[in-house]
Scaffold this motif. Structure first.
Motif, short mmCIF file in Angstrom:
data_model
loop_
_atom_site.label_atom_id
_atom_site.label_comp_id
_atom_site.label_asym_id
_atom_site.label_seq_id
_atom_site.Cartn_x
_atom_site.Cartn_y
_atom_site.Cartn_z
N ASP A 39 -4.14 -27.68 -46.51
CA ASP A 39 -5.33 -27.29 -47.27
C ASP A 39 -6.54 -27.13 -46.36
O ASP A 39 -7.32 -26.19 -46.51
CB ASP A 39 -5.60 -28.32 -48.38
N LYS A 40 -6.69 -28.02 -45.40
CA LYS A 40 -7.81 -27.92 -44.44
C LYS A 40 -7.64 -26.69 -43.56
O LYS A 40 -8.62 -25.97 -43.29
CB LYS A 40 -7.88 -29.20 -43.60
N ILE A 41 -6.42 -26.42 -43.13
CA ILE A 41 -6.16 -25.23 -42.33
C ILE A 41 -6.50 -23.97 -43.12
O ILE A 41 -7.14 -23.04 -42.60
CB ILE A 41 -4.69 -25.20 -41.84
N THR A 42 -6.12 -23.94 -44.40
CA THR A 42 -6.44 -22.81 -45.26
C THR A 42 -7.95 -22.61 -45.37
O THR A 42 -8.46 -21.50 -45.21
CB THR A 42 -5.82 -22.99 -46.66
N THR A 43 -8.67 -23.70 -45.61
CA THR A 43 -10.13 -23.63 -45.69
C THR A 43 -10.72 -23.11 -44.38
O THR A 43 -11.56 -22.20 -44.38
CB THR A 43 -10.72 -25.01 -46.01
N ASP A 44 -10.28 -23.66 -43.27
CA ASP A 44 -10.82 -23.26 -41.96
C ASP A 44 -10.48 -21.82 -41.64
O ASP A 44 -11.31 -21.09 -41.09
CB ASP A 44 -10.29 -24.18 -40.87
N LEU A 45 -9.27 -21.40 -41.99
CA LEU A 45 -8.84 -20.04 -41.67
C LEU A 45 -9.66 -18.99 -42.39
O LEU A 45 -9.97 -17.94 -41.84
CB LEU A 45 -7.35 -19.89 -42.01
N PHE A 46 -10.07 -19.27 -43.62
CA PHE A 46 -10.80 -18.28 -44.42
C PHE A 46 -12.31 -18.36 -44.27
O PHE A 46 -13.04 -17.89 -45.14
CB PHE A 46 -10.40 -18.37 -45.90
N GLN A 47 -12.80 -18.88 -43.18
CA GLN A 47 -14.23 -18.85 -42.89
C GLN A 47 -14.55 -17.51 -42.24
O GLN A 47 -14.42 -17.34 -41.04
CB GLN A 47 -14.63 -20.03 -41.99
N THR A 48 -14.93 -16.56 -43.08
CA THR A 48 -15.10 -15.19 -42.61
C THR A 48 -16.39 -14.99 -41.83
O THR A 48 -17.41 -15.61 -42.14
CB THR A 48 -15.07 -14.21 -43.80
N TYR A 78 -14.43 -21.17 -53.19
CA TYR A 78 -14.15 -22.51 -53.68
C TYR A 78 -13.45 -23.27 -52.57
O TYR A 78 -12.40 -22.85 -52.08
CB TYR A 78 -13.26 -22.44 -54.93
N VAL A 79 -14.04 -24.37 -52.14
CA VAL A 79 -13.48 -25.16 -51.06
C VAL A 79 -13.15 -26.55 -51.59
O VAL A 79 -13.94 -27.16 -52.30
CB VAL A 79 -14.47 -25.25 -49.87
N TYR A 83 -5.74 -27.85 -52.91
CA TYR A 83 -5.75 -26.69 -53.79
C TYR A 83 -4.53 -26.71 -54.70
O TYR A 83 -3.45 -26.27 -54.31
CB TYR A 83 -5.75 -25.39 -52.97
N PRO A 84 -4.69 -27.22 -55.93
CA PRO A 84 -3.55 -27.23 -56.84
C PRO A 84 -3.27 -25.82 -57.40
O PRO A 84 -4.14 -24.94 -57.36
CB PRO A 84 -3.99 -28.17 -57.97
N ILE A 85 -2.07 -25.62 -57.91
CA ILE A 85 -1.72 -24.36 -58.55
C ILE A 85 -2.70 -24.12 -59.70
O ILE A 85 -3.02 -25.02 -60.47
CB ILE A 85 -0.26 -24.41 -59.05
N GLY A 86 -3.19 -22.89 -59.77
CA GLY A 86 -4.16 -22.51 -60.79
C GLY A 86 -5.60 -22.58 -60.32
O GLY A 86 -6.49 -21.99 -60.94
N SER A 87 -5.84 -23.27 -59.20
CA SER A 87 -7.20 -23.34 -58.66
C SER A 87 -7.44 -22.15 -57.74
O SER A 87 -6.55 -21.37 -57.45
CB SER A 87 -7.40 -24.65 -57.88
N ARG A 88 -8.68 -22.04 -57.28
CA ARG A 88 -9.00 -21.04 -56.27
C ARG A 88 -9.03 -21.72 -54.92
O ARG A 88 -9.61 -22.78 -54.78
CB ARG A 88 -10.34 -20.37 -56.58
N ALA A 89 -8.39 -21.08 -53.95
CA ALA A 89 -8.40 -21.57 -52.57
C ALA A 89 -9.30 -20.62 -51.79
O ALA A 89 -8.89 -19.52 -51.45
CB ALA A 89 -7.00 -21.62 -51.98
#
Length: 175
Positions: A39-48, A78-79, A83-89
Motif C-alpha cells: 500500500d505504501k509503495i502504491t501511494t509513493d508510486l502514484f505521486q505524479t 485518496y491516500v 486500500y481495501p476493495i471498493g476504496s480509492r487508491a
C-alpha cells in the motif's frame, strides 16, 4: 533505478482476471530494496509530477467537451495506509487485491482500464510492477487513447524515476 517495459502481463498477476478482450497492455518494472508495504509503495508510486498534473488538467477539459468522464486530479486523490476493495487508491478504485498486488479499475462509455501495482519480494530486494490494460468500448475509446498512449508511457517512467529519488527505495540493478 533501471525501468524495464514489456507488453506482457507479469506472471501470477490478477490484472486480467475477468477482463478479456483488451486491446492495450504494458507493464513497467524495477528492482529495488525497500521494506515498505504494498500500500505504501502504491501511494509513493502514484505521486505524479507537476507537468503530468498539468497534462491531466488539459485532458480533463478536452474530454468534458465530448461528454466523457474527467478525473485524475490531485484534489481527487485518496491516500491511506491500507486500500481495501471498493476504496480509492490514490486515483483509482480498488477492485481486487492480495498480499502482493493491488488491482484498480475505472469504466467509462469509451473505454475501460485496469492498473495494477504488484510486488515480488525475493531475499533482499523487491521487484515492483506497474501494469496497465485498456479495453476500447467503441471507436471513441481508440481515438481517445491513441494520443494519450505516448504520454502514458512517459508518465509511468517518470513515476518510477520519482520513486527512485525517495530515500526509502535503494536502487538495484533490474534483472
Amino acid at each position: 533505478m533501471r525501468v524495464k517495459r514489456t507488453n506482457n502481463i507479469p506472471e501470477y498477476s490478477i490484472i486480467s482476471k475477468d477482463f478479456t478482450g483488451f486491446q492495450y497492455c504494458d507493464s513497467f518494472s524495477t528492482v529495488t530494496q525497500t521494506n515498505n508495504s504494498l500500500d505504501k509503495i502504491t501511494t509513493d508510486l502514484f505521486q505524479t509530477p507537476k507537468w503530468a498534473d498539468s497534462l491531466m488538467t488539459i485532458r480533463n477539459a478536452a474530454v468534458r467537451l465530448v461528454g466523457l468522464t474527467a478525473g485524475g486530479n490531485k484534489k481527487d486523490t485518496y491516500v491511506s495506509d491500507y486500500y481495501p476493495i471498493g476504496s480509492r487508491a490514490v486515483y483509482f478504485t480498488v477492485i481486487d487485491r492480495n498480499e502482493n498486488e493491488i488491482l484498480m479499475a475505472e469504466k467509462d462509455k469509451h473505454l475501460n482500464f485496469r492498473v495494477s501495482v504488484m510486488i515480488n519480494r525475493q531475499d533482499d530486494h523487491v521487484t515492483i510492477y506497474l501494469t496497465t490494460l485498456v479495453k476500447y468500448n467503441n471507436f471513441l475509446g481508440w481515438l481517445y487513447f491513441f494520443p494519450v498512449k505516448p504520454f502514458h508511457r512517459l508518465i509511468i517512467r517518470s513515476l518510477f524515476r520519482r520513486l527512485s529519488k525517495n530515500h526509502e527505495y535503494v536502487s538495484r540493478r533490474a534483472q
